[in-house]
Every structure is written in C-alpha cells, then in structure tokens.
Scaffold this active site. Structure first.
Site, PDB file in Angstrom:
ATOM      1  N   THR A 180      61.940  90.852 -44.555  1.00 22.98           N
ATOM      2  CA  THR A 180      62.585  91.637 -45.621  1.00 22.98           C
ATOM      3  C   THR A 180      63.036  90.667 -46.716  1.00 22.98           C
ATOM      4  OG1 THR A 180      64.630  91.629 -44.299  1.00 22.98           O
ATOM      5  CG2 THR A 180      63.250  93.615 -44.202  1.00 22.98           C
TER       6      THR A 180
ATOM      7  N   LYS B 181      62.259  87.643 -37.736  1.00 27.88           N
ATOM      8  CA  LYS B 181      62.722  87.835 -39.098  1.00 27.88           C
ATOM      9  C   LYS B 181      64.238  87.853 -39.082  1.00 27.88           C
ATOM     10  CE  LYS B 181      64.101  91.038 -41.052  1.00 27.88           C
ATOM     11  NZ  LYS B 181      65.456  91.587 -41.428  1.00 27.88           N
TER      12      LYS B 181
ATOM     13  N   THR C 275      71.756  90.226 -34.658  1.00 23.87           N
ATOM     14  CA  THR C 275      71.289  89.151 -35.524  1.00 23.87           C
ATOM     15  C   THR C 275      69.929  89.308 -36.168  1.00 23.87           C
ATOM     16  OG1 THR C 275      70.399  87.608 -33.870  1.00 23.87           O
ATOM     17  CG2 THR C 275      72.732  87.471 -34.313  1.00 23.87           C
TER      18      THR C 275
ATOM     19  N   GLU D 291      70.547  84.456 -46.482  1.00 20.84           N
ATOM     20  CA  GLU D 291      70.426  84.964 -47.848  1.00 20.84           C
ATOM     21  C   GLU D 291      71.220  84.088 -48.825  1.00 20.84           C
ATOM     22  OE1 GLU D 291      69.517  89.671 -47.023  1.00 20.84           O
ATOM     23  OE2 GLU D 291      71.581  89.056 -47.391  1.00 20.84           O
TER      24      GLU D 291
ATOM     25  N   ASN E 123      72.782  90.811 -52.219  1.00 19.63           N
ATOM     26  CA  ASN E 123      73.332  91.982 -51.554  1.00 19.63           C
ATOM     27  C   ASN E 123      74.004  92.966 -52.497  1.00 19.63           C
ATOM     28  OD1 ASN E 123      72.991  91.784 -48.476  1.00 19.63           O
ATOM     29  ND2 ASN E 123      73.481  89.702 -49.123  1.00 19.63           N
TER      30      ASN E 123
ATOM     31  N   THR F   9      67.896  98.276 -54.540  1.00 22.56           N
ATOM     32  CA  THR F   9      67.008  98.400 -55.706  1.00 22.56           C
ATOM     33  C   THR F   9      66.076  97.208 -55.830  1.00 22.56           C
ATOM     34  OG1 THR F   9      68.750  97.400 -57.073  1.00 22.56           O
ATOM     35  CG2 THR F   9      68.637  99.796 -56.985  1.00 22.56           C
TER      36      THR F   9
END
Length: 419
Positions: A171, A198, A209, A292, A414, A419
């Site tokens: 993702t 992932k 997780t 991230e 985040n 979107t």
C-alpha cells in the site's frame, strides 16, 4: 552447521522458491489504475498451514473467514488484495471475502475452504468486488500457466510471478519486502523458505502490525507449524512499532507442503526454526525501515532485565515513544526521553541502575547523565540506522525492538490517505 549465520543462504524465487509453490500478481484497478493489487499464492499439493492475527477487537471480514478455513490446519492457496481493507462494511464484507475464496478455488480447482483471504487498504469502504474478482481470474490464469512451466522444468520463469505478488500486497510501502532462503540438510538435499510482507503504517505490536506470508517445502504438522510461527512472530513482528496503531487486517500465514520429501533430522529441525525466526526478523526490520515518512531505522536493545517480558516491554516502549522518535529525527541526544519511556513501559526495574547508550556512546550511567560529546552523539543519530541500548543491571534477559523516526512526511501521508 549450527552457526545461525551460515546454516542457510539467500536464494532467488521469493514466495515461490519452495518446491510446489507458485505465485502471481496482477493489476485489477482496485484503487489505482497501474498498480499491482491482487496476489495469489498456490501450492500444487495440500499444505499444512498456521496463522497469527491482529488482536484489535475490530477485525476485517477476511480475518474471520481465514480463521474458519484454517480450523483444520490445511490450505492450498492465499488470495490477497490491496487498495481496500474490506473491513467494517457489514454483511457485504463477509460475502465479498467468501466470493474471493470461491472464485480462486473455482479457477484453481480446489475447495473454497482451502483458500485463505487477506485484504489491506482503506477501512469502511465497500470494495469494488467485480474488479477484485476479475483480478483473481486473471491471476489464476497466469499462475496456472506458471504451474505448467514448472512441470516442464522451467520453474525459474514461473518465479517471476512471485515478485509481482510481492508488489500487489503493498500500500504505502516504498520498498518491496520479499526473500527466500535455502537450507542444506544433513542427510542431503535442501529445503526452502519463501516470504513476502507488507507494512509501512498502522504498525504496532500485538499481532497486529502487517501482512506476511511464508511458504516452505519442508513438512511440519500444522500444530507444530503454529508454535514455530508464534515464537518467531513474538521476536520479530511483535517487536516492531511505527506509529502506535494496530490495524484491523493484520495477519501472518505460513504454509508447509512437504514437497521437498526430506525428513528433518534434529539438527535440520533446529536450523529450520532459527531460519523462520531469521526471516521474520529480516522482514520486521524492513517494515520499520520503511515506516511511513521514515528517514532512519531505530533498533532498541535492552539487556540485564529480570524477565524476557520486562525486556520486551521496555524495548517496545522506547521504540514507540513519539518524543524519542522526534528526537531521533532531529538528531537530538535527549536520553532522558529514553529512560522516561522505559519508566512507563510497565516493566519492573530499578531506574538507578540503568545505563543508556547511543550506538557505542555512553550518555547515562546508573540512571544519571554523564559527560559526552554532543558532536559525536549527533554523528551517531544522523546515521540511517541507529541503535539505542539500555542495560538494566537487574537480570539476564534481553530483547530487541525496531522502529523509526517521526517525520513531517508521516503527517503528510496520513493526512491524505483516503485521497
């Protein structure tokens, strides 16, 4: 070959490296037009299987289905989609998860109950089921073509599908997470272990997780496989934190089809257990490294604890501290935040005995600050991989956890995830 570093070696093929396993990944247009987003993993013979799941009370619909299908400890295939979590959408979600297993089973000529299902992506949105099911049809066709290649001795060509499967489960990941190991056995021959995973955000202990899938051509009964997987997960995926959020969809599944035909000796079995743990730790570190917005990998090593549980609590607490993570991002040697995070971890220890290190640099001894070079500390904290160590001087147990820094980019990602 008792040395954990040399008992096995990296090899090619990813999740399809073990004999009898095949994989495919396709672009179904679930959320983005040109992204691989449906993966299929298949064993051409019945496999023993085990899994661990998120402990979040709110669970996605595929998890409940997979739990039911694994009650007998058997599986032939795993189907995974990214782009939609299939979570919190009511009866539609249950039907969608079953439809994924049903369609995969139909095309692969196996029972739906032998198909496990996983999803990842946005929560609370009904998945575009027609696109997902069409993706499964296409992936099944590609995979069956690869099975034919394997039968004809062209397994290397078939292994290309494994990489596409690894891409399809991603993702917000920025790096693909796939590996394969080969373990030479004491009586001759070898067994293989393949894996993909992932994970980038919503990463926190409690299994929980991420998504992870492992395959092996060794034979182990499902009950034993469950114990091996649980132990490996406790020392790897359950020791990773990125942002303190435990997802609704997370699971790790392992399949063992015995296609190697090798009976493991006691030494082989011991090495196999270590190999599974090594694979899970490798993937867990990749997930932390790929957090991230992350710019640095943080490894927290705790020694001298009274119990393993205390060591784990402290290591995870330090890794999960927003203040420690922010200090790491800014290369600020604020060791007080480290000791504070240990203090609220719930572990039992004497803070007046604790030594703290940044890399090899001592910054606190006996719970008190010591004189150290701020320039040297900054050099250490600006590295891409930073180790923080705490010695509690209370016992013999130890543990390691992995995390990352907290950056501006994490908020950016985040703040606009949907979107």
């Amino acid at each position: 070959m008792n040395n954990m570093e040399t008992a096995w070696k990296l090899t090619n093929g990813g999740i399809a490296a073990p004999r009898g396993f095949y994989a495919a990944g396709v672009q179904a247009g679930i959320k983005y037009k040109d992204k691989y987003d449906v993966a299929l993993i298949f064993s051409d013979i019945q496999a023993q299987a085990a899994a661990v799941y998120t402990k979040n009370v709110v669970k996605a619909h595929p998890l409940y289905l997979t739990q039911r299908h694994l009650e007998n400890g058997l599986a032939r295939a795993i189907v995974v989609n990214s782009g939609n979590a299939n979570a919190c959408v009511g009866e539609f979600g249950d039907q969608a998860a079953y439809s994924m297993a049903e369609v995969a089973g139909m095309f692969l000529a196996v029972q739906p109950e032998d198909v496990l299902v996983a999803s990842t992506g946005v929560i609370g949105v009904e998945m575009p089921l027609d696109r997902v099911l069409n993706g499964i049809r296409v992936a099944s066709s590609q995979l069956l073509n690869d099975v034919v290649k394997g039968i004809r001795g062209r397994k290397e060509e078939a292994d290309e599908g494994a990489h596409r499967a690894a891409l399809a489960i991603m993702t917000t990941d920025t790096m693909v997470k796939e590996y394969a190991y080969e373990l030479p056995c004491s009586q001759g021959g070898s067994i293989h272990l393949g894996a993909i995973a992932k994970g980038s955000g919503m990463i926190h202990p409690n299994m929980g997780t991420m998504l992870g899938f492992l395959t092996t051509d060794a034979f182990l009964p499902a009950e034993e496989l469950q114990n091996i997987l649980r132990e490996a997960v406790d020392e790897s995926f359950n020791m990773v934190t990125v942002d303190g959020d435990t997802s609704t969809n997370d699971m790790v599944v392992m399949m063992a089809n015995g296609a190697s035909g090798i009976t493991l000796s006691e030494e082989d079995h011991s090495n196999f257990v270590k190999m599974v743990k090594s694979m899970c730790i490798r993937l867990a570190k990749d997930i932390a490294r790929d957090g991230e917005g992350a710019s640095k990998l943080m490894e927290v090593y705790v020694s001298g604890a009274n119990t393993k549980d205390d060591a784990r609590k402290i290591a995870r607490s330090v890794c999960g501290s927003s203040l420690v993570k922010a200090a790491l991002f800014g290369a600020d040697a604020n060791w007080g935040r480290i000791l504070t995070a240990a203090g609220y971890s719930g572990a039992e220890f004497d803070p007046n005995k604790v030594d703290v290190y940044l890399g090899s640099l001592s910054v606190a001894q006996g719970g008190k600050g010591v004189s150290f070079s701020e320039e040297k500390a900054k050099e250490i904290l600006e590295l891409k991989e930073v180790q923080i160590s705490l010695n509690l001087h209370s016992g013999e147990d130890r543990a390691t956890a992995w995390g990352c820094d907290l950056t501006h980019e994490y908020v950016t990602i985040n703040g606009s995830y949907r979107t």
